[in-house]
Design an enzyme around this catalytic site. Sequence first.
Site, PDB file in Angstrom:
ATOM      1  N   GLY A 153       0.787  -1.215   0.000  1.00  0.00           N
ATOM      2  CA  GLY A 153       0.000   0.000   0.000  1.00  0.00           C
ATOM      3  C   GLY A 153       0.826   1.274   0.000  1.00  0.00           C
ATOM      4  N   CYS A 154       0.218   2.340   0.511  1.00  0.00           N
ATOM      5  CA  CYS A 154       0.793   3.689   0.405  1.00  0.00           C
ATOM      6  C   CYS A 154       2.102   3.852   1.161  1.00  0.00           C
ATOM      7  CB  CYS A 154      -0.211   4.724   0.888  1.00  0.00           C
ATOM      8  SG  CYS A 154      -1.700   4.844  -0.122  1.00  0.00           S
ATOM      9  N   ASN A 155       2.355   3.019   2.163  1.00  0.00           N
ATOM     10  CA  ASN A 155       3.601   3.146   2.914  1.00  0.00           C
ATOM     11  C   ASN A 155       4.779   2.486   2.218  1.00  0.00           C
ATOM     12  OD1 ASN A 155       1.788   0.843   4.315  1.00  0.00           O
ATOM     13  ND2 ASN A 155       3.891   0.114   4.175  1.00  0.00           N
ATOM     14  N   MET A 356       2.348   6.388   5.235  1.00  0.00           N
ATOM     15  CA  MET A 356       1.344   5.659   6.011  1.00  0.00           C
ATOM     16  C   MET A 356       0.537   4.772   5.076  1.00  0.00           C
ATOM     17  SD  MET A 356       1.830   9.011   6.826  1.00  0.00           S
ATOM     18  CE  MET A 356       0.399  10.034   6.556  1.00  0.00           C
TER      19      MET A 356
END
Length: 369
Positions: A153-155, A356
């Site tokens: 994901g975004c992290n 995050m």
Amino acid sequence: MTAILERPVRARVPVAIPAMSRMVAVGTAVTGTSVSQPELLELLGIENPKVRSVYLNSAIANRSLTLPEPDADGVRRPEPQGDLLAKHKRLAVEMGGQALQNCLKNIGASLADLRHLCCVTSTGFLTPGLSALIIKDLGIDPHCSRSDIVGMGCNAGLNALNVVAGWSAAHPGELGVVLCAEACSAAYALDGTMRTAVVNSLFGDGAAALALVSDGPGVAAGSGPRILKFASFLITDAIDAMRYDWDSDLDRFSFFLDPQIPYVVGANAETVVDRLLAGTGLRRSDIAHWLVHSGGKKVIDAVVVNLGLSRHDVRHTVGVLRDHGNVSSGSFLFSYERLVREGVAAPGDYGILMTMGPGSTIETALVQW
């Protein structure tokens, strides 16, 4: 009267930390059509006032998206999962290849100089991985070592940076690249619900590449911040707050973002930053540059409040959100590119990178120019 002798104040001296490698170049790319939030509402035919407010109060002006073509009735229908996966593959290779070449161009390097390629993506599943597809598509030396980080994901951009920084430290003078390619419009579900609106109002397509080189005996990596340290925090109580899972009703994968996630991230930001700075002799006030993931307006606000940052500290984070939306794992590199172009970082300055994502996870890195 007895004079009170004041003890001289000694300046704090940060602890010297050996650098893993150096960030020597960055490049980005987008694809598709740049659309404003009001334009997108009209293109998707969204009339529900509550859903419209989510789009219009997102602090996003434009995003790059590749939407399905309208049918004979002028309606953009949801794409089958197979079509979405094909779209992801096409866009990720296209954007990723362009971002990689833009990055290398900034240091006068060529594809022949590349020794390790680490690709990050969470908006589709590919086997063989994106790294193999890009190596073939661009004609990169097939002996180039590679790695793929999928589904974090975004992290994940910082997870990849950790991997390549370690590889770079073991291969002084050799060029490694982190490449984040996120075709977010290949993960959209067009159903008009509030759950989907939260996602569809936020994410945009984008790719970003970061080149790393490690100093070594007889090797000078050049300019750019040195990577000093990483710290992670998995918020296990919120493990389902951000997820990408199968939606049986829509017969496809679908993102889910819990409305409470900004507050969860904000409440835990201090924990991981304090861990990152532990043992360095540094305080938060010593950090000159903050490159925070453009996770959304509420996420940014929560981080600002909980870490005591200024709006100036997150100017690039806010600017990337405004101009591109949340481009997932590569967002912080879009911000870093803006900082590089701004030219304000001075030798000796410290910076913190923060991302995050699902888990829920906060990733951080400490760098020094």
